[in-house]
Each structure stands twice: as structure tokens, then as C-alpha cells.
Design an enzyme around this catalytic site. Structure first.
Site, PDB file in Angstrom:
ATOM      1  N   LYS A 148      -3.788  12.289 -37.941  1.00 55.59           N
ATOM      2  CA  LYS A 148      -3.085  12.869 -36.788  1.00 55.59           C
ATOM      3  C   LYS A 148      -1.603  13.106 -37.085  1.00 55.59           C
ATOM      4  O   LYS A 148      -1.022  14.072 -36.595  1.00 55.59           O
ATOM      5  CB  LYS A 148      -3.253  12.003 -35.546  1.00 55.59           C
ATOM      6  CG  LYS A 148      -2.454  10.714 -35.531  1.00 55.59           C
ATOM      7  CD  LYS A 148      -2.631   9.986 -34.216  1.00 55.59           C
ATOM      8  CE  LYS A 148      -1.897   8.660 -34.221  1.00 55.59           C
ATOM      9  NZ  LYS A 148      -0.451   8.776 -34.315  1.00 55.59           N
ATOM     10  N   THR A 149      -0.987  12.222 -37.892  1.00 57.95           N
ATOM     11  CA  THR A 149       0.433  12.414 -38.215  1.00 57.95           C
ATOM     12  C   THR A 149       0.620  13.717 -38.982  1.00 57.95           C
ATOM     13  O   THR A 149       1.572  14.464 -38.755  1.00 57.95           O
ATOM     14  CB  THR A 149       0.970  11.224 -39.037  1.00 57.95           C
ATOM     15  OG1 THR A 149       0.742  10.021 -38.315  1.00 57.95           O
ATOM     16  CG2 THR A 149       2.453  11.371 -39.305  1.00 57.95           C
ATOM     17  N   ASP A 177       2.798  11.739 -28.826  1.00 58.93           N
ATOM     18  CA  ASP A 177       1.895  10.991 -29.715  1.00 58.93           C
ATOM     19  C   ASP A 177       1.381   9.756 -28.986  1.00 58.93           C
ATOM     20  O   ASP A 177       2.037   9.239 -28.078  1.00 58.93           O
ATOM     21  CB  ASP A 177       2.668  10.585 -30.981  1.00 58.93           C
ATOM     22  CG  ASP A 177       1.766  10.049 -32.076  1.00 58.93           C
ATOM     23  OD1 ASP A 177       0.538  10.249 -31.992  1.00 58.93           O
ATOM     24  OD2 ASP A 177       2.288   9.421 -33.011  1.00 58.93           O
ATOM     25  N   GLU A 178       0.224   9.251 -29.376  1.00 59.99           N
ATOM     26  CA  GLU A 178      -0.370   8.028 -28.795  1.00 59.99           C
ATOM     27  C   GLU A 178      -0.397   8.121 -27.263  1.00 59.99           C
ATOM     28  O   GLU A 178      -0.015   7.186 -26.552  1.00 59.99           O
ATOM     29  CB  GLU A 178       0.426   6.784 -29.234  1.00 59.99           C
ATOM     30  CG  GLU A 178       0.573   6.602 -30.727  1.00 59.99           C
ATOM     31  CD  GLU A 178      -0.717   6.124 -31.405  1.00 59.99           C
ATOM     32  OE1 GLU A 178      -1.773   6.080 -30.736  1.00 59.99           O
ATOM     33  OE2 GLU A 178      -0.677   5.793 -32.598  1.00 59.99           O
ATOM     34  N   GLN A 180      -8.582   3.788 -28.727  1.00 64.04           N
ATOM     35  CA  GLN A 180      -7.535   2.886 -29.207  1.00 64.04           C
ATOM     36  C   GLN A 180      -6.512   2.565 -28.116  1.00 64.04           C
ATOM     37  O   GLN A 180      -5.376   2.201 -28.394  1.00 64.04           O
ATOM     38  CB  GLN A 180      -6.836   3.495 -30.428  1.00 64.04           C
ATOM     39  CG  GLN A 180      -7.769   3.671 -31.615  1.00 64.04           C
ATOM     40  CD  GLN A 180      -7.041   4.152 -32.854  1.00 64.04           C
ATOM     41  OE1 GLN A 180      -6.196   3.454 -33.410  1.00 64.04           O
ATOM     42  NE2 GLN A 180      -7.367   5.364 -33.299  1.00 64.04           N
ATOM     43  N   ARG A 193      -8.736  -0.855 -39.020  1.00 64.25           N
ATOM     44  CA  ARG A 193      -7.560  -1.104 -39.878  1.00 64.25           C
ATOM     45  C   ARG A 193      -7.995  -1.236 -41.339  1.00 64.25           C
ATOM     46  O   ARG A 193      -7.172  -1.148 -42.246  1.00 64.25           O
ATOM     47  CB  ARG A 193      -6.833  -2.394 -39.484  1.00 64.25           C
ATOM     48  CG  ARG A 193      -6.234  -2.467 -38.081  1.00 64.25           C
ATOM     49  CD  ARG A 193      -5.431  -1.267 -37.711  1.00 64.25           C
ATOM     50  NE  ARG A 193      -6.264  -0.288 -37.003  1.00 64.25           N
ATOM     51  CZ  ARG A 193      -5.973   0.997 -36.883  1.00 64.25           C
ATOM     52  NH1 ARG A 193      -4.895   1.486 -37.444  1.00 64.25           N
ATOM     53  NH2 ARG A 193      -6.765   1.813 -36.215  1.00 64.25           N
TER      54      ARG A 193
END
Length: 744
Positions: free
Chosen positions: A32-33, A223-224, A254, A607
Site C-alpha cells: 500500500k505504501t 492512510d490507515e 487491521q 507480521r
């Protein structure tokens, strides 16, 4: 740079979208970044002015990384993008518009400690029970209200809120909130929640200001987005109302910060606000093995409230996920430490490749003890940060007073440090006098002889002269020159230098390190504003996720799962997989709470890049009592095709199985089906010095009896002895733990 060719089909569609609202649902590890970075670069390449782009993140670290990546693609124009955390961007806007809402442009930003101290003082002044009105609890209640945009007036007039406080036997929280808001305003200070609350106030009460920033921010990116609260949701909706060019990126799977006010409905109901919305799904995971991705999918599918997607990966199959049962939390720690040691040695890994994740901070104890016993270095993320240390906060308080003399908490902290004869009674008189005379605290301090009499007034007025001198120097010098002057002339440096203890020396060195940091800030070509005020704003907005570990070298990372979001490690251990621990007992009251816990487990699983270990104990100490534990329901939700639940006698099993099969004395409790030893050590058993132990020597072990050393194996700082015992056969013992008596 042909960045479009570097994207997969879904990423490409999201990047090429320019006009209108869009939602990018980005699965874990889906890049996504990269999509955000290239989308911004693409906007600029299509003629959009970088000054018209607003990109909001949740950490300074994420913003910095994104800006750096964009710079690689488009060059220095990246510096002109409005990019940063919600708090940093809107504190910048508030400083520019501060006069509209009655604040000075140099307002102070209170951290959590400042807020708690102020609340503690208010509770004391109101003669309330400090056991009922604990600062943590009261601040949490006030923070929750602000995140929902509930003002003091609304709080005090809402019968439901008042009934809740009455039922909790804390009817005065509203009055504390009222005093807290009044004192912050008088001190020219805002806490973190105020930065968003007051931005909403600014946009609501001053349409001209809202219109100004709507015209500046023609393209808004968040973002997020699943982590936004109501206050953040409203700000972004208002800013995007005119142009409707808003793109949000997130993953409902998330969303794990409800306890901080995050509202998953913001992302689940985004289409309600923007019916013309375009949705892009990034479902390819580039981080983890197939087994880990499939396991995560099998867990999260149990949630009802979600945006459906199927994350996949083209990565290798990878090993099965290891699930291990330990008899106690201490044994769980030993198993984890042993496995980390062996994996590192056998596969030439670094300790940096390992992370241990847990649901609560208290679980770190057993892990820390086990790692220490094996001389494995570790670091805990979320411990005391550099800027929370006393000596640092002391100097920062002087610097805060230099730019804002009305800062009540900074004044309280240093008015008598170093000691200048102003005791607690005198300090209290200052604040009482200010309140009763309707003057600011700083006005009383500057005219202390008039208000309090000459006996105590002189020392206080001398302090005010010192602060005014600092302020004069700050008008004409950069942050470093001011800080250096303040550190010296406030007396802090001399006070710490006089303390010759190890702790005193460390505190003195920390002050030097702070000055080094300020010099770096001033020398940074990207920092246009070198003033002390700008530096203080910069450090006030540092979050835990932005801080680096102080130490260098290889370390196993220990942290809560909440702290691990956004990070990745080759090998991850999720420990304490037990009912009432994970899922937490406090999160079993509703489906919404349970689904939040399941999303937290999903975050923990994803993770891991290569290997994932899930551990649980059948007994654990809680509040001093040994309690029986039941394995977590989440373990049963993982599709059995992707996990290895067995241990002990499974041929070719996983690492945990090999650890147990070897019947190593490194593990306190041996696995089942082990050949038992009938040996009992004599009362006079005393271990020998094993530094000269060699193959062929006869030894005695307190549990395994007599044996002969077959081989010595040294790797790094660790030496193992392979011993053939008469009763139990071959054992491999680590000499730093083994108790052996050598017989001639």
C-alpha cells in the site's frame, strides 16, 4: 522513472485513478505504501500542484518514508506536499489560525504526563478522592469525549453522560473536564486530542478558514483509514466536501484501535458518504509465505463485520505454523528462548530476525527471564522513551516556558529546579492567588512581591527575570543556541554534573544527547524553521512508533501486538494464546469486541514473513495465584492444513518438536514418552567447574546420574557437552546451565 510498470494490475488501477472519491482496501503486505507513493507522484506528473495535495498518515515515520520515496520519483517537488500525521498537519494549521480560536501561535502541546499532572492537581484542589478519580481514568474519559467532539458544555448538559458518571460513582468528572479545559486554555496549551477537537471548532465556527483549506487541499489522501476516530473522520469529510477528491487506504481486518477511539464504521460505511465511490482491492501479499497468508485468511473469515477480500501470495509455501503447548508461562519462555537460539545458530540468522509478540505488557516478564538466562539480547518496544526521561523533561520544560510563559505544567516542573527556595506551599499560593485575583499565573510570578510579599516574592521574580532573558535570546537565535544557553544558565547542567553517581553521569550525558539532537534539527536542510518554537512542536508530535532503540547491535524484539502494527519480521512468536488472555477477558462481552480481538490476532499473524510460532501455557500465575489455562479459541479457527499441533514423537516435525525430542536439559519440563531416570543425587552433590571439561571425562548429573562426555561443541560464546548417560542415554547440555560433578 517508469513506476507504472512496477505495479501489479490492481495497484496500477488505484494509482491511475485521479478524480473523485476512491477506497483502496489494502490487505496485509500488499504494497500500500508503494501505491500511495506512486499515486501522489502520478498526480503531480499529471499537472497537480504539490501544494494542493494533503496526505495524512498515523506516524511521522510513515510520512517521512513516503515523502522520501516520492522524492526519488519526482525530485524536490515532493517537499511541497502537505504530508504528515493528523496531529502534525492540523497543529500547523492551528498555529496559523490560532488567533481565531483565542490561542497564541506559540501554544504548548501537552503530553500525557502533563495532562495527568494537571488532572491530579485539579482533583486535589477540588478535595476529591484521588483513588476514585485516578488521572488515567479521568483523562481517558475526557479524551473519549473530545474524540466524539463532545464539548464541556455538552458533557455537563447530557443526561446520559451524567447518569453514566453517577453510576460509576464519579459524578464530578464533568467538573474536572471543565476545570481541565479552562486551565489548558489559560496556559495557552493543547493536548493531543485538542489538536483535532480545535481543528473541528475552527472549521465549524469559521467557515472562511474551512473554505481557505478546502481550496488549498484539492486532493486528500488518508492512510490507515480504519484507525480514524469520529473527529478525524469529520475533518477529512469537511476538507473534501468541495472537490470530493478523497482517497482512503486501509484494511478493515487491521482495525485494532477501538480503545483509542478508532471507529471501524468509518471504513465499512465509507460508500454511504460517497455513492460514486470507486473501490480498489489490493489482495496480493508480498510479505509472507503461503501457509501464513492462508492461515490468516482462515482466521479473519470468522468475522461478520468486514469488507470481503481474499488475500493471496505467489511466495513460497513455507513451513507449517508451529503450535506448542507448555506446562507453565516460565516453560513457555524457555521454549521460545531455546528455539530462537537454535534457529539463529542452525540457519545463520540475526537476532534482529526474531520478534516476540504478546497481548499485554505483563507477559514480557517470563520471556525476558528466559532470554537473559540464555544470554540473548533483546529490546522492548514501548518502554520509557528518550523524551520521557526526567532530566530531558526538565530541560524541555524550561524551553517550553521560554516560548510560552503561561505554560502552567512547565512552570510547576521547574520553578524550584534547581532549588531556589520556592517550596510547595509558596508554589500553591501562586496558583491560588492567580485564580482568586483573576490574573494569569505568569502575571503573579512576574509581580510576586506585590501579590505574595517581599519575603518569598524576590526569588520568584528572579525566576521570571531568568525566563524573560531566555525569551529575549530566543527572538534572535536558532533552537540550538537557545537550548545551549538555557541548559547552562538554568543551572540544570551544573546540577547534573555535580552528581558523580553512574545514574547522575547518565543523566548528564542525556542532556548532551538532547543538545546533539537539537543541533541535528537545526542543521537539517529540510527544516525551514529553525526556531525553538518549531523544534518544540516537532518533538511534541513524536509518537512511540517514531522512536528508535537507543542501543546498537542484534536484538530480539519484544512488544505488544498493538505496537507491532506496520512492522514485519522473518520469524514471529505470538505467545500466551489462551482464553481470557487472547482473546482478552475484557473483550468477550460483545461480538464487536470479540471481532476486534480477532483482527488483532490477524495483525499478529501477518507480521511474520517466513516462520510463525504460536505458544500457550496450561498454567500461568495471575495476581500471585497459579491458574489453569485453556488454549485460545483462535487456535481452533486456523485451518488445520496450515498448522502443526503435534509434538514429541512426530517424525521430521518442526523446531519445537526437535527441541522436545532431544530431551534437552535446557527445557525444564521434558516431553512425554521420555525414558525416566531413577537416579537421586546424594545430599553432598556439588557441581564442578566445567571450564576444563573434555571428551572422555566421567561426570555426574543431579537428575540423569552418571555418564561419559562423548563430544564438546563450541559455537560463539556457547559450549555444549554431548554426554552418554548410563540410564537415559545421550543428552546435549549447555554448560552455562548444566550442573555437573566431574569424577576422576
Amino acid at each position: 522513472m517508469d513506476y507504472i510498470s512496477l505495479l501489479n494490475e490492481s495497484q496500477r488501477k488505484a494509482v491511475l485513478h485521479i478524480e473523485g472519491p476512491a477506497m483502496i482496501i489494502a490487505g496485509a503486505g500488499s504494497g500500500k505504501t508503494r501505491v500511495l507513493t506512486y499515486r501522489i507522484a502520478h498526480l503531480i506528473s499529471q499537472g497537480v500542484d504539490p501544494f494542493n495535495i494533503l496526505a495524512l498518515t498515523f506516524t511521522n515515520k510513515a510520512a517521512k518514508e513516503m515523502r522520501h520515496r516520492i522524492e526519488k520519483v519526482i525530485g524536490n517537488e515532493a517537499k511541497n506536499i502537505w504530508m504528515g500525521t493528523f496531529h502534525s498537519v492540523f497543529s500547523r494549521i492551528l498555529r496559523a489560525e490560532a488567533d481565531k480560536i483565542g490561542y497564541p501561535k506559540s501554544f504548548t502541546i501537552y503530553d500525557t504526563d502533563d495532562s495527568k499532572t494537571l488532572i491530579r492537581n485539579i482533583v486535589k484542589e477540588m478535595n476529591l478522592d484521588d483513588k476514585l478519580y485516578k488521572p488515567n481514568l479521568v483523562l481517558g474519559r475526557i479524551s473519549s469525549a473530545k474524540n466524539k467532539l463532545i464539548s464541556v458544555k455538552q458533557y455537563l448538559s447530557d443526561p446520559v453522560i451524567q447518569a453514566d458518571d453517577e453510576a460509576a460513582m464519579r459524578p464530578k468528572i464533568g467538573k474536572i473536564y471543565e476545570q481541565y479545559a479552562k486551565r489548558c486554555f489559560a496556559a495557552g496549551a493543547m493536548d493531543f486530542d485538542d489538536l483535532l477537537f480545535n481543528t473541528n471548532v475552527l472549521f465549524k465556527d469559521h467557515p472562511d478558514a474551512l473554505n481557505k483549506y478546502q481550496n488549498i487541499f484539492k486532493y486528500v489522501m488518508v492512510d490507515e483509514y480504519q484507525d480514524t476516530n469520529y473527529s478525524q473522520y469529520l475533518i477529512t469529510r469537511k476538507l473534501a466536501a468541495q472537490n470530493r477528491n478523497i482517497v482512503v487506504v486501509g484494511d478493515d481486518a487491521q482495525s485494532i484501535y477501538a480503545f483509542r477511539g478508532a471507529d471501524i464504521q468509518n471504513i465499512l460505511n465509507f460508500e454511504r458518504d460517497y455513492p460514486e465511490l470507486e473501490v480498489f482491492k489490493l489482495e496480493q501479499n508480498y510479505r509472507s509465505t503461503k501457509n501464513i497468508v492462508h492461515a490468516a485468511n482462515s482466521v479473519i473469515k470468522h468475522n461478520q463485520a468486514q469488507l470481503r477480500k481474499e488475500v493471496f501470495t505467489d511466495n513460497e509455501e513455507g513451513p507449517l505454523i508451529e503450535v506448542i503447548k507448555a506446562n507453565s508461562d516460565n516453560e513457555e519462555g524457555k521454549l521460545v528462548a531455546t528455539t530462537i537460539f537454535e534457529e539463529k545458530m542452525n540457519n545463520h540468522l540475526s537476532y534482529d530476525d526474531f520478534a516476540i509478540l504478546y497481548r499485554t505488557n505483563a507477559q514480557s516478564r517470563a520471556m525476558e527471564e528466559a532470554l537473559r538466562r540464555m544470554n540473548i539480547k533483546y529490546k522492548i518496544i514501548g518502554g520509557l522513551s528518550f523524551y520521557q526521561r526526567k532530566e530531558i523533561k526538565d530541560l524541555i520544560a524550561y524551553l517550553r516556558l521560554t516560548v510560552n510563559p503561561n505554560d502552567e505544567q512547565a512552570l510547576r516542573r521547574v520553578i524550584n529546579y534547581p532549588k531556589r527556595g520556592i517550596g510547595e506551599t509558596t508554589e500553591s499560593k501562586i496558583f491560588v492567588t492567580a485564580d482568586e485575583s483573576n490574573h494569569t499565573v505568569w502575571e503573579v510570578v512576574q509581580n510576586a512581591s506585590t501579590f505574595l510579599g517581599n519575603r518569598v516574592g524576590t526569588a520568584i521574580e528572579n525566576f521570571s527575570i531568568l525566563i524573560r532573558d531566555f525569551a529575549r535570546i530566543a527572538e534572535h537565535n536558532d533552537a540550538f543556541e537557545v537550548a545551549k544557553h538555557v541548559a547552562k544558565h538554568s543551572g540544570i547542567v551544573d546540577d547534573l554534573y555535580a552528581d558523580k553517581t553512574v545514574e547522575g553521569l547518565a543523566r548528564y550525558e542525556n542532556i548532551q544527547e538532547l543538545l546533539n539532537g537539537i543541533k541535528e534539527y537545526v542543521d537539517d536542510p529540510e527544516k525551514e524553521d529553525k526556531s525553538l518554537s518549531a523544534f518544540l512542536q516537532d518533538i511534541a508530535l513524536i509518537t512511540d512508533a517514531d522512536t528508535k532503540a537507543d542501543d546498537e547491535g542484534e536484538f530480539v524484539t519484544l512488544m505488544t501486538i498493538h505496537s507491532a502494527k506496520g512492522l514485519e519480521f522473518k520469524n514471529v512468536f505470538i505467545v500466551g494464546m489462551e482464553e481470557n488472555l487472547f482473546p482478552s477477558q475484557m473483550m468477550l462481552n460483545s461480538r464487536a469486541d470479540l471481532e476486534e480481538e480477532r483482527r488483532l490476532f490477524y495483525v499478529a499473524i501477518t507480521r511474520a514473513e517466513k516462520k510463525l510460532y504460536l505458544t500457550y501455557a496450561t498454567s500461568r500465575y495471575q495476581w500471585g495465584n497459579l491458574r489453569a489455562c485453556e488454549k485460545s479459541r483462535f487456535l481452533d479457527e486456523i485451518d488445520s492444513r496450515f498448522v502443526n499441533f503435534k509434538y514429541g514423537d512426530t517424525p521430521g516435525g518442526g523446531v519445537f518438536e526437535r527441541v522436545l525430542q532431544r530431551k534437552s536439559s535446557l527445557v525444564a519440563a521434558a516431553p512425554r514418552k521420555q525414558v525416566a531416570s531413577s537416579y537421586t543425587a546424594p545430599a553432598d552433590f556439588t557441581p564442578s567447574d566445567t571450564s576444563k571439561l573434555a571428551a572422555g571425562m566421567k561426570v555426574e548429573h543431579p537428575k540423569f546420574g552418571f555418564g561419559v562426555v562423548a563430544k564438546m561443541d563450541t559455537q560463539g560464546n556457547s559450549t555444549k557437552a554431548i554426554i552418554n548417560f548410563d540410564e537415559v542415554g545421550e543428552k546435549t547440555l549447555l554448560l552455562s546451565f548444566a550442573k555437573l560433578r566431574i569424577h576422576d
